[in-house]
Design an enzyme around this catalytic site. Structure first.
Site, PDB file in Angstrom:
ATOM      1  N   GLU A 471     -53.942  38.049 -14.676  1.00 10.60           N
ATOM      2  CA  GLU A 471     -54.962  37.481 -15.564  1.00 10.60           C
ATOM      3  C   GLU A 471     -54.366  37.127 -16.917  1.00 10.60           C
ATOM      4  O   GLU A 471     -54.959  37.433 -17.969  1.00 10.60           O
ATOM      5  CB  GLU A 471     -56.137  38.438 -15.724  1.00 10.60           C
ATOM      6  CG  GLU A 471     -56.841  38.722 -14.419  1.00 10.60           C
ATOM      7  CD  GLU A 471     -58.134  39.519 -14.562  1.00 10.60           C
ATOM      8  OE1 GLU A 471     -58.458  39.959 -15.672  1.00 10.60           O
ATOM      9  OE2 GLU A 471     -58.817  39.691 -13.527  1.00 10.60           O
ATOM     10  N   GLU A 547     -57.349  40.888  -6.540  1.00 12.51           N
ATOM     11  CA  GLU A 547     -58.107  41.999  -7.124  1.00 12.51           C
ATOM     12  C   GLU A 547     -59.553  41.805  -6.702  1.00 12.51           C
ATOM     13  O   GLU A 547     -60.115  40.722  -6.899  1.00 12.51           O
ATOM     14  CB  GLU A 547     -57.967  41.944  -8.647  1.00 12.51           C
ATOM     15  CG  GLU A 547     -57.979  43.294  -9.287  1.00 12.51           C
ATOM     16  CD  GLU A 547     -57.608  43.200 -10.758  1.00 12.51           C
ATOM     17  OE1 GLU A 547     -56.457  42.812 -11.066  1.00 12.51           O
ATOM     18  OE2 GLU A 547     -58.464  43.489 -11.593  1.00 12.51           O
TER      19      GLU A 547
HETATM   20  C1  GAL Z   1     -59.568  42.899 -14.043  1.00  8.46           C
HETATM   21  C2  GAL Z   1     -58.224  43.328 -14.595  1.00  8.46           C
HETATM   22  C3  GAL Z   1     -57.956  44.779 -14.331  1.00  8.46           C
HETATM   23  C4  GAL Z   1     -59.149  45.588 -14.704  1.00  8.46           C
HETATM   24  C5  GAL Z   1     -60.316  45.111 -13.893  1.00  8.46           C
HETATM   25  C6  GAL Z   1     -61.562  45.909 -14.081  1.00  8.46           C
HETATM   26  O1  GAL Z   1     -60.014  41.736 -14.614  1.00  8.46           O
HETATM   27  O2  GAL Z   1     -57.213  42.576 -14.006  1.00  8.46           O
HETATM   28  O3  GAL Z   1     -56.841  45.191 -15.073  1.00  8.46           O
HETATM   29  O4  GAL Z   1     -59.371  45.415 -16.057  1.00  8.46           O
HETATM   30  O5  GAL Z   1     -60.582  43.789 -14.262  1.00  8.46           O
HETATM   31  O6  GAL Z   1     -62.618  45.328 -13.351  1.00  8.46           O
END
Ligand code: GAL
Length: 860
Positions: A471, A547
């Site tokens: 990100e 993710e």
């Molecule tokens: C994502 C990020 C992670 C964590 C996660 C929590 O956007 O890449 O590091 O912050 O959100 O939902």
């Protein structure tokens, strides 16, 4: 050298050297020591601390790996950050107290240690290898700085040969400094990973000096290529017997008249061994004139292929022999180097997706931060092994090491236990996410950091993808696409065998500006609803949920009414375990499952996260005392939440899963609607409340993704007694059942150890779950008694955690309140073999004692 712990007892080394009877061999050409003991540590900026004569007598004595901040105390003022988090769609800056865990990791810390090297002298080299140091490491030997490495997660090494004293009495000092607002989670502090001292002869194979690839893999044979770097002292040339040596053409200033004296003949003998030491291929290769790299090729017949289910490993044992070109002497062994590897092939193909050894599969992955909950960032192999054991049970087969390079121990365990890894480099590039983050180093250090990441881990079969970032705001910043190309090119240069990915969240920008299109494998964070669009717009013909989910829950906590919600907050700072609450940018697990199951080009998913971690207590990051995450499938103590069974039902095909929620002890809720869910891999089940059927539910597709993956009885009225579920297989036969009963008054403590036989190595750990139960053995789900622990015998109390993100009790004291009736205490083996007893007591409860055994492992 007494105080060093020898790392490798090199079985086979001596035998190999003796077999080659024409060779004069030194059996101990290479010695590697883990510098774990006798460290002195102090906090504060102490400008003279690098000097050998500085007195550290009053400093604390510590063992490395060491995390100076994990002992607390927790305080909302530690790294208080007033920020607007763009990625979380925040409109204004707000004060976040527990964002980095509320622990005191900021500031300067010093470590000092003696380095006694009595036999060190001419013809030897010494290198210090740091697996990671948090952060901004300045390393001094005998008061002189030998090197600096800013990024706290990377491994780095310095040759200290020229800094050592002839009398062998040396002082090592390391200065570390952590800045405020440098992280989005708890980074840990100090020498939190291992420090190695490597002593070799001066003709040697340098750190990460081999690169092993398997260019052709079939069921019948595998071709293995090994490139080995060789270093020789300045003024020496590598020659080849019988070949003409071009001395005049050399630019080496040391070469001149009499140069022939300085030519060395080198030969590399490599055996490929199976895990039980059988030699399956060998090569003996003279080095080419002038070339510091030796290329060897092998064919292995009927190779045992590496996969998560069959993590078979081989080792290339290389022995480097040297001989002075002029002298009439025999070759002598000058170095030995081992490269452990696996034989496997994989492909990422448009439309078809990912396949390993020819078998299509999808990543059943989790993202994990590096901290080990109550142990903090200090690496411990037993703690990592326990995490991977729990993930195996879950059925996971992959891990993304978010958002940085992992400890080398994790990569080795992934090789051994069978996990595929995405090794990730950065959470930000040039454009910052946090005020004092990596962006300040990016221009100068990013190439060096990527090079070390890839070189360290490129021989590991577990690693299947490199991630250049998570990100990163450069997804949309001008020039970001160029940076992505540059980093991807560096990875390709260092390792052309694995593709590159990145976790992208800024869908519109990244898909339209070329950023997503240039990556070998596009990874999207929390974008299941846009996968189809990405597939249509991007050239790769595949994509991955790099993710997913970020569903939040607190173990054993259930909130009513049961509704799907985003960013939901409750006065007690907990989240509901019905697994219907997520953040505004994320989803429930089921929403991702639909897109995993229905889109053939989907490579799989990496759930945020496998384990809860310190810091980022969303949705309570503005609500102290919350200071650890709610996202984990496991809580901070490693105890599974309900969600564990939802994923296990899907991922672990080898074991039946049938799990009921919530607990059934709700005094005061009599007659009120109390939904019951079953997480199961059976297609249907019938629920009974006190023997009365609540009907049968069958998993079915509908607009509601939950109905496809969970069995839900939403209208159940609570009455004390029991809930029981009977599961049916596809043929309609009743095959399993599960019952949860209303608990009575707390009566006793029950202790359950994950392992009862430990190695007496001073490091091994047992995780003992303590449950507060009623007289019948039912968990008392709301019990909060504070448990007191006492360890006696051949071990010591190490830490305790209860998984409550709001709990301010420190981890290292032998007492803690139970959270929802449970917690986990950690016992560490001493170096003495024997019995260890852990005793748990609490006022008003019958106490419990558990006995563990520790034993010395067979020594080579
Ligand atoms: C994502 C990020 C992670 C964590 C996660 C929590 O956007 O890449 O590091 O912050 O959100 O939902």
């Amino acid at each position: 050298m007494k105080d060093f712990i020898a790392r490798y007892a090199r079985r086979g080394m001596l035998a190999g050297a003796l077999l080659a009877s024409s060779l004069a061999a030194t059996a101990q050409a290479r010695r590697e020591y883990l510098l774990t003991s006798d460290w002195k540590f102090a906090l504060g900026d102490l400008p003279d601390a690098a000097r050998p004569e500085f007195s550290d007598a009053k400093w604390q004595t510590v063992q490395v790996p060491h995390d100076w901040a994990i002992y607390g105390p927790f305080d909302s003022r530690n790294d208080l950050q007033k920020v607007r988090i763009e990625q979380n769609n925040e409109k204004e800056a707000k004060t976040k107290a527990g964002r980095t865990g509320g622990l005191p990791f900021i500031g300067t810390g010093w470590y000092r240690r003696r380095l006694e090297l009595p036999q060190f002298g001419p013809g030897k080299r010494a290198v210090l290898l740091f697996d990671g140091a948090m952060s901004n490491a300045h390393v001094f030997v005998n008061g002189r700085e030998v090197g600096y490495w800013p990024y706290g997660y990377n491994s780095f090494s310095f040759d200290i040969t020229d800094f050592l004293r002839p009398d062998g009495r040396n002082t090592l000092a390391v200065r570390l400094q952590n800045q405020p607002e440098s992280s989005r989670w708890y980074p840990g502090a100090g020498l939190y990973r291992n420090v190695h001292l490597i002593v070799t002869d001066d003709v040697y194979i340098p750190v990460w000096g081999t690169y092993l690839t398997t260019p052709e893999v079939t069921a019948d044979y595998a071709r293995v290529k090994l490139a080995t770097e060789v270093a020789v002292p300045p003024g020496r040339l590598i020659g080849r017997k019988g070949a003409e040596i071009d001395v005049k053409g050399s630019h080496d200033e040391h070469i001149g008249r009499g140069a022939m004296k300085k030519v060395l003949f080198l030969r590399l003998d490599t055996d490929i061994q199976t895990a039980d030491g059988q030699v399956v291929a060998t090569s003996s290769t003279p080095l080419e004139s002038g070339l510091p790299v030796c290329e060897q090729a092998f064919t292995i017949l009927q190779p045992q292929l590496w996969s998560p289910e069959t993590p078979t490993l081989y080792t290339a044992v290389s022995r480097l022999y040297v001989k002075d070109a002029r002298a009439d002497t025999a070759f002598r062994l000058t170095d030995e180097y081992q490269t452990r590897f696996g034989i496997r092939s994989f492909k990422f193909e448009p439309e078809k997706g990912f396949s390993l050894n020819g078998q299509p599969r999808r990543f059943k992955g989790v993202c994990n931060h590096h901290d080990l909950g109550p142990l903090g960032a200090a690496v411990n192999t037993a703690a990592l092994r326990r995490q991977l054991t729990l993930l195996k049970e879950l059925g996971a087969d992959a891990i993304r090491t978010t958002h940085n390079m992992p400890a080398p121990e994790l990569v080795s365990l992934a090789d051994e236990m069978g996990f595929m890894l995405i090794v990730e480099a950065f959470d930000e590039w040039k454009t910052p996410k946090v005020k004092n983050g990596y962006s300040q180093y990016f221009d100068e250090w990013s190439e060096k950091d990527v090079v070390n990441m890839v070189r360290r881990d490129r021989n590991h079969p577990s690693v299947v993808l490199w991630s250049i970032g998570n990100e990163v705001p450069d997804q949309w910043a001008p020039g970001g696409t160029k940076l992505a190309r540059r980093l991807q090119d560096i990875v390709h240069r260092e390792d052309p065998t694995r593709p590159v990915t990145a976790g992208m969240d800024q869908f519109d920008a990244a898909v339209s500006n070329g950023f997503a299109a240039l990556l070998d494998v596009p990874g999207f964070n929390y974008k299941p609803h846009r996968y189809a669009e990405a597939y249509g717009k991007l050239p790769q013909g595949m994509l991955m949920g790099s993710e997913t989910a970020s569903t939040v829950s607190s173990r054993g906590v259930y909130k009513f009414p049961v509704v799907k919600a985003k960013d939901k907050q409750y006065p007690d700072n907990q989240s509901s375990s019905y697994d219907l609450e997520a953040s505004n940018w994320s989803q429930t697990p089921d929403e991702e499952f639909v897109m995993q199951d229905d889109l053939p080009y989907n490579l799989g998913e990496f759930v945020w996260t496998g384990f809860d971690y310190l810091g980022e207590p969303w949705p309570y990051d503005e609500k102290w005392p919350s200071h650890s995450s709610y996202f984990g499938i496991f809580d901070l103590a490693g105890i599974p939440k309900d969600r564990y069974y939802l994923y296990r039902a899907r991922w672990n095909a080898n074991k039946p899963t049938l799990h009921l929620l919530p607990h059934w002890t709700w005094p005061g809720r009599e007659g009120q609607t109390t939904p019951v869910f079953a997480y199961t891999n059976y297609p249907s089940a019938e629920l009974f409340v006190n023997g009365v059927s609540q009907g049968r539910q069958t998993k079915a597709s509908s607009d509601q993704p939950q109905t496809r993956y969970r069995l839900m009885w939403n209208e159940v009225k609570y009455q004390p007694g029991s809930i029981k579920v009977v599961a049916y297989d596809a043929a309609g036969k009743a095959v399993a059942e599960e019952e949860v009963r209303t608990a009575g008054k707390p009566h006793h403590i029950r202790l359950v150890a994950d392992r009862t036989n430990l190695a007496a190595d001073g490091q091994d750990l047992a995780y003992v779950t303590a449950r507060i139960e009623d007289a019948q053995g039912n968990l008392c789900p709301e019990a909060t008694s504070q448990l007191q622990f006492k360890v006696s015998g051949a071990g010591r109390f190490r830490a305790v955690a209860n998984g409550d993100a709001t709990n301010l009790e420190v981890f290292h004291q032998p007492r803690m309140k139970a959270f929802q009736g449970m917690l986990a205490a950690i016992v560490q083996a001493s170096e003495q073999a024997g019995e260890v007893q852990l005793k748990a007591t609490a006022p008003g409860l019958k106490g419990a004692t558990i006995t563990l055994q520790t034993q010395k492992k067979a020594v080579d």
